[in-house]
Scaffold this motif. Structure first.
Motif, mmCIF file in Angstrom:
data_model
loop_
_atom_site.group_PDB
_atom_site.id
_atom_site.type_symbol
_atom_site.label_atom_id
_atom_site.label_comp_id
_atom_site.label_asym_id
_atom_site.label_seq_id
_atom_site.Cartn_x
_atom_site.Cartn_y
_atom_site.Cartn_z
ATOM 1 N N GLY A 45 10.602 8.887 -0.443
ATOM 2 C CA GLY A 45 10.199 7.991 0.637
ATOM 3 C C GLY A 45 8.916 7.283 0.270
ATOM 4 O O GLY A 45 8.599 7.135 -0.903
ATOM 5 N N TYR A 46 8.180 6.869 1.286
ATOM 6 C CA TYR A 46 6.930 6.163 1.070
ATOM 7 C C TYR A 46 5.788 6.904 1.755
ATOM 8 O O TYR A 46 5.942 7.416 2.854
ATOM 9 C CB TYR A 46 7.005 4.747 1.635
ATOM 10 C CG TYR A 46 7.916 3.852 0.850
ATOM 11 C CD1 TYR A 46 7.462 3.202 -0.291
ATOM 12 C CD2 TYR A 46 9.237 3.681 1.233
ATOM 13 C CE1 TYR A 46 8.303 2.389 -1.019
ATOM 14 C CE2 TYR A 46 10.084 2.873 0.503
ATOM 15 C CZ TYR A 46 9.611 2.226 -0.625
ATOM 16 O OH TYR A 46 10.447 1.430 -1.350
ATOM 17 N N MET A 47 4.652 6.939 1.068
ATOM 18 C CA MET A 47 3.428 7.482 1.646
ATOM 19 C C MET A 47 2.554 6.290 2.016
ATOM 20 O O MET A 47 2.534 5.296 1.303
ATOM 21 C CB MET A 47 2.673 8.343 0.633
ATOM 22 C CG MET A 47 3.404 9.599 0.236
ATOM 23 S SD MET A 47 2.425 10.606 -0.877
ATOM 24 C CE MET A 47 2.572 9.679 -2.393
ATOM 25 N N ASP B 295 0.803 -1.187 0.000
ATOM 26 C CA ASP B 295 0.000 0.000 0.000
ATOM 27 C C ASP B 295 0.850 1.257 0.000
ATOM 28 O O ASP B 295 0.375 2.317 -0.324
ATOM 29 C CB ASP B 295 -0.944 0.026 1.193
ATOM 30 C CG ASP B 295 -2.374 0.013 0.739
ATOM 31 O OD1 ASP B 295 -2.797 1.006 0.148
ATOM 32 O OD2 ASP B 295 -3.033 -1.001 0.947
ATOM 33 N N GLY B 296 2.084 1.151 0.436
ATOM 34 C CA GLY B 296 2.961 2.324 0.444
ATOM 35 C C GLY B 296 3.291 2.740 -0.966
ATOM 36 O O GLY B 296 3.658 1.935 -1.797
ATOM 37 N N GLN B 297 3.136 3.990 -1.249
ATOM 38 C CA GLN B 297 3.450 4.503 -2.579
ATOM 39 C C GLN B 297 4.741 5.294 -2.490
ATOM 40 O O GLN B 297 4.889 6.159 -1.632
ATOM 41 C CB GLN B 297 2.325 5.396 -3.082
ATOM 42 C CG GLN B 297 1.020 4.681 -3.228
ATOM 43 C CD GLN B 297 -0.117 5.635 -3.555
ATOM 44 O OE1 GLN B 297 0.050 6.841 -3.577
ATOM 45 N NE2 GLN B 297 -1.283 5.091 -3.788
ATOM 46 N N HIS B 298 5.689 4.954 -3.340
ATOM 47 C CA HIS B 298 6.964 5.649 -3.341
ATOM 48 C C HIS B 298 6.794 7.025 -3.973
ATOM 49 O O HIS B 298 6.079 7.173 -4.953
ATOM 50 C CB HIS B 298 8.013 4.853 -4.124
ATOM 51 C CG HIS B 298 9.378 5.436 -3.979
ATOM 52 N ND1 HIS B 298 9.911 6.290 -4.888
ATOM 53 C CD2 HIS B 298 10.299 5.300 -3.000
ATOM 54 C CE1 HIS B 298 11.112 6.668 -4.496
ATOM 55 N NE2 HIS B 298 11.369 6.070 -3.340
ATOM 56 N N TYR B 299 7.395 8.024 -3.379
ATOM 57 C CA TYR B 299 7.348 9.364 -3.967
ATOM 58 C C TYR B 299 8.754 9.939 -4.048
ATOM 59 O O TYR B 299 9.643 9.567 -3.290
ATOM 60 C CB TYR B 299 6.451 10.306 -3.150
ATOM 61 C CG TYR B 299 7.042 10.713 -1.820
ATOM 62 C CD1 TYR B 299 7.873 11.830 -1.709
ATOM 63 C CD2 TYR B 299 6.781 9.981 -0.673
ATOM 64 C CE1 TYR B 299 8.423 12.195 -0.490
ATOM 65 C CE2 TYR B 299 7.325 10.338 0.544
ATOM 66 C CZ TYR B 299 8.144 11.447 0.634
ATOM 67 O OH TYR B 299 8.698 11.808 1.833
ATOM 68 N N THR B 300 8.951 10.813 -5.007
ATOM 69 C CA THR B 300 10.209 11.532 -5.172
ATOM 70 C C THR B 300 9.874 12.958 -5.596
ATOM 71 O O THR B 300 9.035 13.160 -6.469
ATOM 72 C CB THR B 300 11.088 10.887 -6.269
ATOM 73 O OG1 THR B 300 11.316 9.521 -5.921
ATOM 74 C CG2 THR B 300 12.413 11.596 -6.413
ATOM 75 N N THR B 301 10.505 13.909 -4.939
ATOM 76 C CA THR B 301 10.362 15.304 -5.341
ATOM 77 C C THR B 301 11.731 15.812 -5.753
ATOM 78 O O THR B 301 12.759 15.243 -5.379
ATOM 79 C CB THR B 301 9.816 16.178 -4.190
ATOM 80 O OG1 THR B 301 10.730 16.102 -3.098
ATOM 81 C CG2 THR B 301 8.453 15.706 -3.743
#
Length: 84
Positions: free
Chosen positions: A26-28, A1-7
């Motif tokens: 990280g992960y949301m 369920d964790g969605q990886h994000y990058t900014t």
């Protein structure tokens, strides 16, 4: 369920750039932060306490207690799993 994000830092104002923050990736998780706990009251004396153990996958450690507070079951619950 964790969605990886990058900014990414990018050009914000002519001649200036945004600095990439330490949490730029990280992960949301829809469940909250790793280590967070949630309680579901079944209203029949039983309660299930969910503790998030892995933000990347949404994995939870579940402890089920009866109306006396005695533990009746404990198990690991991954996204998509069911347990009866």
């Amino acid at each position: 369920d964790g969605q990886h994000y990058t900014t990414q830092g990018g050009k914000v104002i002519k001649g200036y750039f945004a600095k990439e923050p330490s949490n730029a990736s990280g992960y949301m998780s829809p469940f909250g932060k790793q280590g967070a706990t949630y309680v579901k009251d079944m209203h029949n004396g039983y309660k299930a306490t969910f503790k998030e153990t892995d933000t990347a996958t949404g994995e939870m450690w579940v402890t089920v207690t009866d109306k006396y507070g005695d533990v009746v079951d404990q198990f690991n619950l991954k996204s998509g799993d069911t347990h009866y």
